[in-house]
Design a protein around this motif. Structure first.
Motif, PDB file in Angstrom:
ATOM      1  N   UNK A 222       0.834  -1.203   0.000  1.00 56.76           N
ATOM      2  CA  UNK A 222       0.000   0.000   0.000  1.00 56.76           C
ATOM      3  C   UNK A 222       0.869   1.254   0.000  1.00 56.76           C
ATOM      4  N   UNK A 223       2.037   1.194   0.650  1.00 63.54           N
ATOM      5  CA  UNK A 223       2.961   2.329   0.604  1.00 63.54           C
ATOM      6  C   UNK A 223       3.428   2.590  -0.822  1.00 63.54           C
ATOM      7  N   UNK A 224       3.795   1.522  -1.514  1.00 66.60           N
ATOM      8  CA  UNK A 224       4.231   1.678  -2.904  1.00 66.60           C
ATOM      9  C   UNK A 224       3.131   2.306  -3.741  1.00 66.60           C
ATOM     10  N   UNK A 225       1.915   1.788  -3.592  1.00 61.06           N
ATOM     11  CA  UNK A 225       0.805   2.315  -4.378  1.00 61.06           C
ATOM     12  C   UNK A 225       0.505   3.766  -4.068  1.00 61.06           C
ATOM     13  N   UNK A 226       0.569   4.127  -2.792  1.00 60.05           N
ATOM     14  CA  UNK A 226       0.264   5.504  -2.393  1.00 60.05           C
ATOM     15  C   UNK A 226       1.224   6.486  -3.052  1.00 60.05           C
ATOM     16  N   UNK A 227       2.523   6.205  -2.963  1.00 62.32           N
ATOM     17  CA  UNK A 227       3.486   7.150  -3.521  1.00 62.32           C
ATOM     18  C   UNK A 227       3.475   7.123  -5.048  1.00 62.32           C
ATOM     19  N   UNK A 228       3.104   5.997  -5.642  1.00 62.72           N
ATOM     20  CA  UNK A 228       2.966   5.965  -7.088  1.00 62.72           C
ATOM     21  C   UNK A 228       1.833   6.868  -7.544  1.00 62.72           C
ATOM     22  N   UNK A 229       0.692   6.738  -6.873  1.00 61.92           N
ATOM     23  CA  UNK A 229      -0.453   7.575  -7.239  1.00 61.92           C
ATOM     24  C   UNK A 229      -0.107   9.048  -7.021  1.00 61.92           C
ATOM     25  N   UNK A 230       0.583   9.360  -5.930  1.00 60.15           N
ATOM     26  CA  UNK A 230       0.976  10.752  -5.681  1.00 60.15           C
ATOM     27  C   UNK A 230       1.883  11.266  -6.790  1.00 60.15           C
ATOM     28  N   UNK A 231       2.817  10.441  -7.246  1.00 56.49           N
ATOM     29  CA  UNK A 231       3.700  10.860  -8.331  1.00 56.49           C
ATOM     30  C   UNK A 231       2.941  11.127  -9.623  1.00 56.49           C
ATOM     31  N   UNK A 356       9.321   7.702  -5.773  1.00 50.87           N
ATOM     32  CA  UNK A 356       8.256   7.262  -4.871  1.00 50.87           C
ATOM     33  C   UNK A 356       8.594   5.953  -4.183  1.00 50.87           C
ATOM     34  N   UNK A 357       9.239   5.041  -4.903  1.00 48.39           N
ATOM     35  CA  UNK A 357       9.641   3.761  -4.298  1.00 48.39           C
ATOM     36  C   UNK A 357      10.682   3.994  -3.213  1.00 48.39           C
ATOM     37  N   UNK A 358      11.626   4.882  -3.471  1.00 52.66           N
ATOM     38  CA  UNK A 358      12.637   5.193  -2.450  1.00 52.66           C
ATOM     39  C   UNK A 358      11.984   5.743  -1.177  1.00 52.66           C
ATOM     40  N   UNK A 359      11.048   6.663  -1.354  1.00 53.87           N
ATOM     41  CA  UNK A 359      10.391   7.254  -0.188  1.00 53.87           C
ATOM     42  C   UNK A 359       9.551   6.207   0.539  1.00 53.87           C
ATOM     43  N   UNK A 360       8.881   5.339  -0.193  1.00 52.58           N
ATOM     44  CA  UNK A 360       8.106   4.275   0.438  1.00 52.58           C
ATOM     45  C   UNK A 360       9.012   3.353   1.255  1.00 52.58           C
ATOM     46  N   UNK A 361      10.211   3.087   0.737  1.00 52.18           N
ATOM     47  CA  UNK A 361      11.143   2.226   1.464  1.00 52.18           C
ATOM     48  C   UNK A 361      11.586   2.863   2.777  1.00 52.18           C
ATOM     49  N   UNK A 362      11.900   4.158   2.726  1.00 52.07           N
ATOM     50  CA  UNK A 362      12.318   4.841   3.948  1.00 52.07           C
ATOM     51  C   UNK A 362      11.193   4.860   4.979  1.00 52.07           C
ATOM     52  N   UNK A 363       9.981   5.128   4.535  1.00 50.15           N
ATOM     53  CA  UNK A 363       8.842   5.114   5.457  1.00 50.15           C
ATOM     54  C   UNK A 363       8.624   3.710   6.010  1.00 50.15           C
ATOM     55  N   UNK A 364       8.791   2.702   5.137  1.00 49.41           N
ATOM     56  CA  UNK A 364       8.623   1.322   5.600  1.00 49.41           C
ATOM     57  C   UNK A 364       9.629   0.931   6.657  1.00 49.41           C
ATOM     58  N   UNK A 365      10.882   1.331   6.487  1.00 50.05           N
ATOM     59  CA  UNK A 365      11.900   1.021   7.491  1.00 50.05           C
ATOM     60  C   UNK A 365      11.608   1.767   8.788  1.00 50.05           C
ATOM     61  N   UNK A 449       5.909  -5.361   9.197  1.00 48.30           N
ATOM     62  CA  UNK A 449       6.447  -6.026   8.007  1.00 48.30           C
ATOM     63  C   UNK A 449       6.680  -5.059   6.860  1.00 48.30           C
ATOM     64  N   UNK A 450       6.669  -3.769   7.120  1.00 52.92           N
ATOM     65  CA  UNK A 450       6.758  -2.800   6.034  1.00 52.92           C
ATOM     66  C   UNK A 450       8.142  -2.745   5.407  1.00 52.92           C
ATOM     67  N   UNK A 451       9.151  -3.230   6.113  1.00 51.31           N
ATOM     68  CA  UNK A 451      10.505  -3.082   5.577  1.00 51.31           C
ATOM     69  C   UNK A 451      10.719  -3.873   4.295  1.00 51.31           C
ATOM     70  N   UNK A 452       9.823  -4.794   3.954  1.00 52.10           N
ATOM     71  CA  UNK A 452      10.030  -5.582   2.739  1.00 52.10           C
ATOM     72  C   UNK A 452       9.985  -4.723   1.484  1.00 52.10           C
ATOM     73  N   UNK A 453       9.315  -3.549   1.560  1.00 55.44           N
ATOM     74  CA  UNK A 453       9.295  -2.702   0.364  1.00 55.44           C
ATOM     75  C   UNK A 453      10.683  -2.165   0.067  1.00 55.44           C
ATOM     76  N   UNK A 454      11.562  -2.208   1.070  1.00 57.65           N
ATOM     77  CA  UNK A 454      12.922  -1.724   0.835  1.00 57.65           C
ATOM     78  C   UNK A 454      13.663  -2.602  -0.165  1.00 57.65           C
ATOM     79  N   UNK A 455      13.252  -3.859  -0.296  1.00 61.26           N
ATOM     80  CA  UNK A 455      13.935  -4.759  -1.225  1.00 61.26           C
ATOM     81  C   UNK A 455      13.840  -4.231  -2.651  1.00 61.26           C
ATOM     82  N   UNK A 456      12.647  -3.772  -3.028  1.00 59.72           N
ATOM     83  CA  UNK A 456      12.479  -3.244  -4.383  1.00 59.72           C
ATOM     84  C   UNK A 456      13.262  -1.957  -4.565  1.00 59.72           C
ATOM     85  N   UNK A 457      13.271  -1.095  -3.559  1.00 60.75           N
ATOM     86  CA  UNK A 457      14.037   0.153  -3.650  1.00 60.75           C
ATOM     87  C   UNK A 457      15.518  -0.136  -3.809  1.00 60.75           C
TER      88      UNK A 457
END
Length: 968
Positions: A222-231, A356-365, A449-457
């Motif tokens: 959901x973090x990834x999607x949110x920042x994508x839509x914002x972008x 947006x993916x980078x920012x989602x990763x930081x928020x997830x961590x 479990x949000x830190x997993x989005x950092x893998x994609x970043x």
């Protein structure tokens, strides 16, 4: 030569605009077709790195997926179907309503050929390859660089967090979410930019796939999607050529969400309908894990994300030293390169998706730091301010760069002000605790479990310099510009492999050998009567072995399938005094508690030397009857009260409405709703009031036992402040350890101001009560009900090495009752229960109950007796049970704290219990079916329309007019 960017508009002629639905789809299919060779490279890299997972075994079945597959396969082989009600764990549960059946059914065909463990391993490897390929496709679509895309795919496929979830935790469901992340980002990006309805549908379908695999991990998406839509909204506000309008973006986002919700409705509808009935994680366990366990470790040791450890070898179990330290390593090479990429990208006006993916990763961590504010974390307290400052600056640069791309106009200044204030406040916030209060189901998550989005970043951040190296080279060196990306990609790939190389040993480790030890106890277990259960700790390895050997358990793994009150009779009870634990397990027809006795614990040579069977005294029959019952208006203390009364042949019935007429002549007492733990001496007999008061005492401290305990000796004079629940208090039972013969308790009544008054009693330990707690008995206090008391335990003349010690349980809520050295300590609660007169055992029931037929979710019984009776089946009372007596529908009652029952009149009766999915499950299935039909019909119509347009173009006819742009 400049690389393509997110900002670059697509220049098309008016004629091309008319054929755009076809050319865009053809271009997308061509892009996928060109990934055949890279796919083979990435698949070979993953399989080569893992060795095909041919040598190792599933070590820790984190989500229990192998257990679920084993259960489903066994039922399919026996009956040709998977039952909705599964009786094998937790005294039965509607397993496929609580845990999604989709990932299990997906693996079932492979399990028939490879076995359950082999199917899970194959599924995990497939997800690793699919995730690597997805990262490749996403990077290729962002930067049009095959070299960069290969780096992204390699990092994503073999990064340490992926390897950990794959090989060490066997977390096949989490791997499904990890594999879905790049594909969701890719399809959502294309869908939001108007490349076709199919991409919106794909995004919703992939999101549903992720949720059905593991919803708590899917929150990160959901973090990834949110920042994508914002972008994309930022592109719209800047009026970039080809950018969608705000309405189109929001409409496409809503459409993707609708597809997702429709596809998961078959699971989410019954899941939510049952959400108040089962336990994901008890509140005390969640708070303890976040504040004292792994959540605290992550928050206090941010360096754990960069702490690289060596490989594992030999045998690995949950008791292996420093095992948790392997869980969070992100990789030094990917992190270093990604940090550099983040700094460079912040200066650019393109690469919105990557930003947006980078920012989602930081928020997830940040969210993954649990309950620890960064300003109070270990690095700051140890004076390591510089790393924290660097991290804050990096986060600020990334956030600022992302905000620049949003095209805020005049709103930029106030929003930047809010952003700066947030950056200042962030170190003092605990965001996950806040989210737990407002987002469904997060209150049951013990580790964010949000830190997993950092893998994609990290995968994209490592690849970004490869894609853009041409921009930094002189225009006079075109040959170097063609060679440099490949050289840099190869160098980064080698560095990443070297960084992750030791983690490949995770695919070779084994579980402790245990088959021989279980074989030795099999003859004993084979003598158990039909329907008798066994229990174990929540160790996935033990549960898997017992399930494989066909045993039914009153406990299990994982715990999300446990009925709430049953949890209190099983795992919750196991944390309490030993005799209470045994009595609680006996109510669920548990005959033995199984434990593994290992040698060389925590080493590569660990083995299970023997399996011990702890007998449970006098387990109650699976099917039983009571001639005497106690009626509770609510279930607040039902399980604890049943532990005390079931063995005395008194059934405890929880009824929220009218008392069934068949029970009226069996009642010995009736407790109105909300009155269970109040002063009840005026309404109930002393013996009944005493049983309820003792149950209330157990109910107060048992949930806390999971969050940590301390042993306090008499040098601290431990004690507690409490309110007596009934008249006639005649003692205090305290959970103690050690030689307790010399202990002395001093009881004082508290004044309204809270100050202690004169002694009300002084007594030594007189005996041990029925639950094994030390009983300090004194003369009954006639008017004790409702009064406040405090007590302290002293031990004059005790030797320090043999002094008695009382259990003080950590109370994270700050509502503890512990007194030590005369001071109240709200951080702890003393484990005790006031003692009152107790009810004597009653004669056994005269009603005889026999089992005619039984199966998963079905019981057919016959009863015969001269009196009205309560007939109980020790299966968990989830909503959905239906009962009939002599063919007539009757209400299903909750008895003995957690089980199904019916009331019968004197005489001979035929009783049936049947479990059905319920209306929520039916409604969810209809919604999912309707969604699938709608998508299928829409796909056929769209395909037919594109074919008509194609034929029209081939013969030179004008294209078929449509209302709106169908592919948008």
């Amino acid at each position: 030569m400049s690389a393509p960017t997110d900002m670059a508009p697509e220049r098309v002629s008016p004629a091309e605009m008319r054929t755009q639905p076809i050319t865009r789809g053809t271009r997308a299919r061509g892009a996928l077709a060109r990934t055949g060779a890279p796919f083979a490279v990435l698949a070979a890299a993953v399989l080569g790195f893992t060795g095909g997972w041919l040598r190792g075994a599933l070590v820790i079945d984190g989500p229990g997926i192998a257990i679920y597959v084993r259960l489903a396969l066994r039922y399919v082989m026996a009956d040709g179907r998977v039952p909705y009600w599964v009786p094998d764990m937790w005294a039965g549960s509607p397993l496929w309503a609580i845990g999604p059946s989709f990932p299990v059914l997906l693996l079932l065909p492979f399990a028939a050929a490879l076995g359950p463990d082999g199917a899970v391993k194959a599924g995990i490897l497939a997800f690793q390859i699919a995730g690597a390929w997805g990262a490749f496709v996403l990077a290729r679509s962002l930067w049009k660089s095959t070299s960069a895309a290969l780096v992204a795919g390699l990092v994503y496929g073999i990064s340490p967090p992926v390897v950990l979830n794959a090989a060490l935790l066997a977390n096949e469901t989490a791997m499904g979410v990890i594999a879905a992340a790049p594909w969701l980002t890719w399809s959502l990006r294309l869908g939001l930019r108007g490349h076709g309805t199919r991409y919106i549908v794909a995004a919703g379908t992939i999101a549903a796939f992720a949720v059905l695999h593991q919803a708590e991990y899917a929150y990160g998406l959901a973090l990834l999607g949110f920042f994508q839509v914002a972008g994309e909204i930022g592109r719209s506000r800047r009026r970039i050529d080809g950018a969608a309008t705000l309405g189109q973006i929001l409409g496409r986002t809503a459409a993707a969400a609708a597809v997702c919700l429709g596809l998961i409705a078959h699971w989410i509808a019954p899941f939510l309908a049952l959400s108040k009935s089962f336990v994901l994680s008890p509140r005390e366990l969640v708070e303890g894990e976040l504040s004292l366990g792994v959540g605290r470790l992550v928050g206090n040791e941010l360096g754990i994300f960069l702490r690289r450890l060596g490989g594992l070898d030999g045998v690995v179990s949950v008791y292996r030293e420093n095992l948790i330290a392997y869980a969070f390593y992100l990789g030094v090479v990917p992190v270093a390169v990604t940090c550099l990429s983040a700094l460079l990208v912040a200066r650019r006006r393109d690469d919105r998706t990557f930003s947006g993916i980078l920012l989602a990763a930081l928020v997830g961590i940040w969210l993954s730091t649990g309950a620890v504010a960064l300003a109070l974390s270990g690095p700051v307290l140890r004076g390591q301010v510089v790393p924290m400052a660097v991290l804050g600056c990096l986060a600020g640069v990334v956030a600022g760069g992302f905000v620049r791309r949003l095209g805020l106009g005049r709103a930029r200044v106030p929003i930047l002000g809010v952003g700066l204030a947030l950056l200042v406040a962030v170190p003092y916030l605990t965001p996950f605790l806040t989210l737990q209060r407002v987002i469904p189901l997060l209150d049951s998550v013990r580790l964010p479990r949000f830190y997993v989005v950092a893998i994609l970043a990290l995968a994209l951040g490592t690849a970004w310099p490869v894609a853009h190296i041409r921009n930094w080279l002189p225009a006079s060196t075109p040959r170097l510009g063609r060679v440099a990306p490949g050289v840099l990609a190869a160098a980064l790939a080698l560095a990443v492999l070297a960084d992750a190389w030791s983690y490949r040993s995770f695919y070779w480790v084994q579980r402790p050998a245990s088959a021989a030890a279980y074989d030795r106890v099999e003859p004993t277990l084979a003598t158990l009567p039909p329907g008798t259960r066994i229990a174990s700790s929540t160790d996935s390895a033990i549960v898997a072995v017992l399930i494989e050997r066909g045993r039914e358990l009153s406990t299990g793994w994982p715990h999300p399938v446990a009925y709430g009150p049953l949890w209190r009779l099983t795992i919750g009870a196991l944390t309490g005094p030993p005799r209470y634990s045994a009595a609680a397990l006996a109510t669920s027809s548990t005959a033995y508690f199984v434990a593994e006795n290992s040698i060389n614990v925590g080493t590569a040579d660990q083995a299970v030397a023997e399996v011990s069977l702890g007998p449970i005294p006098l387990p109650l029959p699976r099917v039983r009857a009571y001639d005497r019952t106690l009626l509770l208006g609510d279930g607040s203390v039902g399980p604890e009260l049943a532990v005390g009364l079931a063995a005395k042949n008194v059934g405890v019935v929880t009824v929220g409405g009218r008392t069934p007429p068949a029970l009226e002549s069996t009642l010995i007492a009736e407790v109105p709703a909300g009155d269970s733990c109040r002063a009840t001496s005026t309404a109930l007999s002393p013996a009944v009031a005493g049983e309820i008061a003792a149950a209330c005492g157990m109910n107060d401290f048992l949930p806390l036992a999971a969050s940590g305990a301390a042993l306090l000796g008499p040098d601290t004079t431990p004690g507690a402040a409490f309110t007596a629940t009934a008249d006639g208090m005649q003692g205090v039972s305290v959970w103690m350890e050690g030689v307790i013969g010399n202990g002395e308790l001093v009881l004082r009544e508290l004044a309204p101001s809270g100050s202690p008054g004169p002694e009300a009693a002084r007594t030594r330990i007189t005996s041990v009560d029925q639950y094994g707690m030390a009983l300090f008995a004194f003369d009954p206090i006639p008017d004790s009900g409702g009064k406040r008391y405090s007590f302290a335990i002293e031990c004059p003349g005790c030797f320090s090495e043999i002094e008695p010690q009382a259990y003080a349980l950590r109370n994270i809520s700050g509502k503890g009752n512990l007194t030590a050295n005369g001071q109240l300590n709200r951080d702890f609660s003393l484990a005790f229960a006031p003692a009152y007169e107790r009810m004597p055992p009653q004669p056994p029931s005269e009603t005889v109950v026999t089992v005619v037929d039984s199966g998963p979710g079905h019981w057919k019984l016959k009863s015969s007796g001269p009196k009205p009776a309560l007939v109980v089946v020790a299966d968990a009372n989830f909503p959905g049970w239906k009962a009939r007596v002599d063919g007539r529908r009757v209400p299903v009652l909750q008895a003995d704290g957690a089980f199904i029952s019916v009331a019968v009149d004197p005489g001979n009766h035929e009783i049936t219990f049947d479990y059905g999915p319920g209306p929520a499950a039916l409604a969810g299935r209809l919604v999912t079916l309707g969604t699938l039909l709608a998508l299928g019909i829409g796909g056929l119509v769209s395909r037919r329309r594109r074919r008509r347009q194609g034929r029209a173009l081939e013969v030179g006819a004008p294209p078929v007019e449509t209302s709106g742009q169908e592919n948008r």
